[in-house]
Design an enzyme around this catalytic site. Structure first.
Site, mmCIF file in Angstrom:
data_model
loop_
_atom_site.group_PDB
_atom_site.id
_atom_site.type_symbol
_atom_site.label_atom_id
_atom_site.label_comp_id
_atom_site.label_asym_id
_atom_site.label_seq_id
_atom_site.Cartn_x
_atom_site.Cartn_y
_atom_site.Cartn_z
ATOM 1 C CG HIS A 1 -13.411 -8.615 0.259
ATOM 2 N ND1 HIS A 1 -12.066 -8.715 0.695
ATOM 3 C CD2 HIS A 1 -13.437 -9.271 -0.803
ATOM 4 C CE1 HIS A 1 -11.441 -9.444 -0.078
ATOM 5 N NE2 HIS A 1 -12.217 -10.071 -1.022
ATOM 6 C CD GLU A 2 -16.522 -10.377 -2.565
ATOM 7 O OE1 GLU A 2 -16.129 -10.277 -3.824
ATOM 8 O OE2 GLU A 2 -16.095 -11.031 -1.708
ATOM 9 C CG HIS B 1 -12.823 -8.190 -5.808
ATOM 10 N ND1 HIS B 1 -11.464 -8.355 -6.068
ATOM 11 C CD2 HIS B 1 -13.028 -9.039 -4.671
ATOM 12 C CE1 HIS B 1 -11.057 -9.272 -5.216
ATOM 13 N NE2 HIS B 1 -11.931 -9.592 -4.315
#
Length: 158
Positions: free
Chosen positions: A131-132, A135
């Site tokens: 998820h990170e 980003h």
């Protein structure tokens, strides 16, 4: 260290591809410390990427189940096995949505001093790292949702 404001989904910085870190100096160490402090400033926070605090650099921090750290310029190797689980984002507080992710990852990069690091993760920590890392590429987790789910998600955060 300074706790920073987390940018929300509408902020264009979240759609930008972050730049690789080339200088491992005091300003990078300060960024990692601010990223970590911001992540720890609220309950239930497991990861945070630099673009989420408005810094377009390839840096992420994580803390889950006693494992904590950061990765500069991460590269992820994903397992073929996937799992669907609810996922949330600090840039869209309070909304959870099911999302398929690789079950395990090997993340390679550098620490804030420039030393090589490897993080092997399964389950929820693997999800957090993916998820990170998304980003850092300007990808939001809703991008992988079917159109109908994406519309419902956007309505829920409005």
């Amino acid at each position: 260290m300074t706790v920073r404001q987390i940018r929300l989904f509408e902020d264009p910085v979240l759609r930008s591809v972050a730049e690789p870190v080339t200088t491992f100096d005091r300003s990078l160490r300060d960024l990692v410390k601010s990223l970590t402090a911001t992540m720890r400033a609220g309950t239930g926070r497991a990861g945070l990427a630099a673009p989420q605090i408005g810094v377009p650099l390839r840096v992420l921090a994580f803390e889950l189940d006693g494992r904590a750290g950061h990765i500069v310029n991460p590269r992820l190797e994903l397992s073929e096995r996937t799992i669907v689980a609810d996922e949330a984002c600090l840039s869209a507080p309070g909304v959870w949505w099911p999302r398929s992710r690789a079950f395990s990852v090997v993340a390679r990069g550098r620490d804030m001093y420039g030393k090589p690091i490897t993080v092997r993760a399964i389950g929820m920590l693997a999800r957090v790292l993916q998820h990170e890392a998304d980003h850092l590429d300007g990808v939001l987790f809703i991008d992988a949702l079917p159109d109908e789910d994406r519309e419902r998600f956007m309505a829920a955060i409005s």
